[in-house]
Structure formats: C-alpha cells, structure tokens
Design a protein around this motif. Structure first.
Motif: not given
Length: 155
Positions: A3-8, A11-16, A136-139
């Motif tokens: 889920n790329l929205a979840d990956e973004l 990376a932004y404000n979660g637990d990467p 994916n590239g932005l992540v």
C-alpha cells in the motif's frame, strides 16, 4: 501488494522501517539552527525541508495529470529569512503538501496506480513512470533526506 499511500504516510509521519519519520526529525530541529550549514557545502535543514516540500508538490501536480517539470518552488528553494517564524512556515508547508498528497493517494483507484505520467522517461527528473513508481520514488526521496536531517541534528 504494498500500500503505497501507507508507505508514504509512514515516511512522512508514521513508523518507517528506516528509522525516524521525516516530520518527527524536522520537528526535533532547533529553529535557531535549521538555517545553519554545520557541514561545509551541505544543505541546511531548512533547505532540505523546502526541497522535500517542492518535490512533494511536484508529485501532486504529476498525479493530477500535469506534465513533469522542475518544481514550481525550484529544486532547492532558499528560505526567505532566518527566523523562527520562517521555520514554522517551512514546516507547515511540508505538512500541508504531504497531507494533501496522502489524501490524494487514498483517492486513487487500483487502475490509477498503473497510469503513466505524461512524459518520456528521464531518470534525473523522475519522469516517464507510472503513479505507483512516482510515489515509491518520493518515499525513497523522503527516506534519503530524512537521513541527512538526522545527521545534521547531531551537529
């Protein structure tokens, strides 16, 4: 399927997986030091935040069907001034752009992830890919620059 929205969001404000998320790192920065260059010829934390914002906004434009180009703010925007107020403005711009992109990604149907951007392949600009590859590239871009911010926070 990833889920790329979840990956973004991670990376932004979660637990990467790679460590601290980008927003937490930026929030940890001292507003008086974000404009300094503790490593010669390296970007400041403020410049990194503006760069991340610029490319997040460009990604939004591409997903919305606009032709790829250098970001409207430029590749490496410079702060307007060196102040706590300017840092808050930069940080807010980063938050707004990422939250807007995450919301947009959440609205994409499964067929839209495979939709190609409207450009020929140019690896330097990241053009000629589909929406999934673009996100994916932005992540990856967020993770790369989060590492730089983490390093600069040690100075």
């Amino acid at each position: 399927m990833i889920n790329l929205a979840d990956e973004l969001s991670k990376a932004y404000n979660g637990d990467p997986w790679h460590g601290s998320n980008t927003l937490d790192l930026l929030r940890a920065a001292n507003a008086e030091k974000v404009f300094t260059h503790p490593i010669p010829d390296a970007h400041s934390i403020a410049e990194l935040a503006l760069h991340l914002t610029a490319w997040t906004e460009e990604t939004i434009a591409r997903i919305n069907g606009h032709p790829a180009k250098e970001p409207a703010l430029g590749d490496w925007p410079v702060p307007n001034e060196n102040s706590a107020e300017e840092w808050e403005r930069i940080l807010n711009g980063f938050k707004v752009a990422n939250e807007k992109l995450i919301a947009l990604c959440g609205q994409l149907g499964s067929h839209q992830w495979d939709a190609a951007t409207k450009d020929e392949r140019n690896p330097t600009l990241g053009t000629g890919v589909n929406n999934a590859e673009l996100i994916n590239g932005l992540v990856q871009h967020h993770a790369y620059h989060a590492g730089q911010v983490a390093l600069l926070l040690k100075f």
